[in-house]
Design a protein around this motif. Structure first.
Motif, PDB file in Angstrom:
ATOM      1  N   LYS A 145       0.814  -1.217   0.000  1.00 59.34           N
ATOM      2  CA  LYS A 145       0.000   0.000   0.000  1.00 59.34           C
ATOM      3  C   LYS A 145       0.849   1.271   0.000  1.00 59.34           C
ATOM      4  O   LYS A 145       0.338   2.360  -0.240  1.00 59.34           O
ATOM      5  CB  LYS A 145      -0.926   0.015   1.222  1.00 59.34           C
ATOM      6  N   GLN A 147       2.330   2.664   2.651  1.00 56.47           N
ATOM      7  CA  GLN A 147       1.970   3.518   3.775  1.00 56.47           C
ATOM      8  C   GLN A 147       2.343   2.875   5.103  1.00 56.47           C
ATOM      9  O   GLN A 147       2.591   1.665   5.170  1.00 56.47           O
ATOM     10  CB  GLN A 147       0.470   3.813   3.755  1.00 56.47           C
ATOM     11  N   ARG A 148       2.413   3.691   6.138  1.00 60.91           N
ATOM     12  CA  ARG A 148       2.744   3.178   7.460  1.00 60.91           C
ATOM     13  C   ARG A 148       1.669   2.220   7.959  1.00 60.91           C
ATOM     14  O   ARG A 148       0.488   2.376   7.634  1.00 60.91           O
ATOM     15  CB  ARG A 148       2.901   4.346   8.455  1.00 60.91           C
ATOM     16  N   GLU A 246       9.933   2.573   0.953  1.00 58.42           N
ATOM     17  CA  GLU A 246       9.638   3.116   2.282  1.00 58.42           C
ATOM     18  C   GLU A 246      10.424   4.390   2.587  1.00 58.42           C
ATOM     19  O   GLU A 246      10.053   5.168   3.461  1.00 58.42           O
ATOM     20  CB  GLU A 246       9.888   2.058   3.367  1.00 58.42           C
ATOM     21  N   LEU A 308       8.783   7.514   4.242  1.00 59.02           N
ATOM     22  CA  LEU A 308       7.379   7.212   4.526  1.00 59.02           C
ATOM     23  C   LEU A 308       7.194   6.397   5.806  1.00 59.02           C
ATOM     24  O   LEU A 308       6.115   6.391   6.386  1.00 59.02           O
ATOM     25  CB  LEU A 308       6.770   6.447   3.343  1.00 59.02           C
ATOM     26  N   GLY A 351       4.230  11.925   3.928  1.00 59.01           N
ATOM     27  CA  GLY A 351       3.564  11.301   2.794  1.00 59.01           C
ATOM     28  C   GLY A 351       2.759  12.246   1.928  1.00 59.01           C
ATOM     29  O   GLY A 351       2.205  11.822   0.907  1.00 59.01           O
TER      30      GLY A 351
END
Length: 409
Positions: A145, A147-148, A246, A308, A351
């Motif tokens: 995805k 994202q975190r 990342e 990110l 982000g």
């Protein structure tokens, strides 16, 4: 005091090994008896013939390069040979005067070394250079995805989440390793860990064994002091680090494209093709020596650190500050600890490409402002530089308190 420094590699191949090997030399220089225990050689040349420092290297192959994949998978979960050899190293040592300090284990040693030391009554300290002590993929980042990740490690949602950069099968293997680590390969409740930043502590603490003690020890950087970079005369942005999802290099590439800004990427990795495609004029240098990196920083208006994931410190931001180069960092990253927004650099919403562009546009359009922030960053860094000597003295304080607690002092 006896100190056993355990780390996967006996040479510098990244941030964790640099800190482990540097601290081993620094502790030996302070008069301690230090044993460097590692799995993968060769032993770095600058570790040879250091008074007070001995080394035990198993000459194994790290899990990513081992052609025998079954052996690699099994050894990374539980390296029985490493456990056996560490037991031999510990046998003649007095547990009341010895610290076993583990820096890395996921690529070779495995958490078996923690188990063998703790089971023999030795005080174990683990430096949390990453999130592998609590998170299966070590980053709290969902690679699919981009994202975190905020899932609880090893919850049903975590186990069923296809978050790994490689495959879901690889994720399940990491889950298995995490289960073994949690049940057998971490210090017992009340154990000791070293955190490297204030920002990473709350993320880690809630998932560590109950009663765990965290000792904050800032990583060191041995930056030579030189004249401050006149950043207002420069017009290029710079990124330094691995080119992987990342780390967010694609965010900077897109930002540079939108603003038609010159940009240099120092590093290499799987995102290089995407970076070149997004920003055709971007210069990608590959990995450079420390001297070459400093030369590149001297030509930069600002360092952009667009990561990110949470990170645990972001030492390159401090290294830029040491030269008077301000940094633009996400407010969701531990790198923000190095930056006072609007004073020594800028924060952007993690982000958020639009906010990143706003902050980058500011330093590009206002050279005097960039110079002022660079000057403040330089002054702040050199007022209390994170040197090896400071790092080692702080470690001595931590070790002393742990042994005093153990021995009832």
């Amino acid at each position: 005091m006896n100190i056993v420094v355990a780390t996967d590699f006996a040479y510098v191949n990244g941030g964790a090994s640099n800190i482990a090997l540097g601290s081993a030399k620094g502790l030996a220089a302070r008069g301690h008896q230090v044993i460097l225990f590692s799995a993968v050689g060769p032993v770095a040349e600058d570790l040879q013939d250091v008074p007070g420092l001995s080394h035990v290297c198993l000459d194994q192959i790290d899990v990513w390069r081992d052609p025998n994949r079954l052996r690699a998978a099994a050894r990374s979960v539980w390296n029985q040979a490493a456990a056996r050899h560490l037991a031999e190293v510990l046998a003649p040592l007095d547990a009341t005067r010895t610290i076993v300090h583990v820096h890395s284990w996921t690529k070779a040693l495995s958490s078996a070394v923690v188990r063998v030391a703790a089971s023999r009554g030795f005080q174990v300290v683990i430096t949390l250079h990453d999130f592998f002590s609590v998170c299966p993929n070590g980053t709290f980042f969902h690679y699919r995805k981009g994202q975190r990740c905020h899932l609880r490690p090893l919850s049903v949602a975590c186990v069923t989440s296809n978050c790994d950069a490689n495959s879901y099968g690889h994720k399940l293997w990491r889950v298995g390793r995490q289960i073994v680590q949690r049940s057998l390969g971490l210090p017992p409740p009340g154990g000791d860990f070293v955190s490297v930043s204030a920002a990473s502590e709350p993320i880690l603490k809630k998932f560590l064994p109950p009663g765990s003690r965290l000792h904050q020890v800032q990583n060191f950087t041995e930056m030579p002091r030189s004249e401050r970079v006149p950043v207002d005369r420069n017009n290029s942005l710079i990124y330094i680090g691995r080119l992987s999802a990342e780390k967010g290099p694609h965010l900077l590439a897109e930002c540079a494209r939108r603003l038609s800004a010159p940009v240099v990427f120092v590093g290499a990795g799987p995102s290089e093709t995407a970076v070149r495609k997004q920003c055709p004029w971007a210069e990608v240098t590959g990995w450079l020596s420390a001297v070459e990196v400093r030369d590149r920083l001297r030509a930069a208006r600002a360092l952009v650190f667009p990561s990110l994931w949470f990170e645990t410190q972001g030492l390159v931001v401090a290294e830029a500050a040491a030269m008077g180069v301000p940094s633009i960092v996400p407010d969701t990253s531990a790198a923000r600890d190095w930056v006072t927004h609007g004073v020594t650099g800028l924060w952007f919403k993690g982000g958020n490409i639009n906010d990143l562009c706003r902050q980058v546009a500011r330093v590009m359009a206002e050279p005097a402002c960039a110079a002022q922030m660079g000057q403040a960053a330089y002054r702040t860094f050199w007022s209390a530089p994170p040197t090896l000597d400071r790092h080692v003295r702080r470690l001595e304080d931590v070790y002393g308190s742990i042994l005093a607690g153990r021995n009832g002092a």
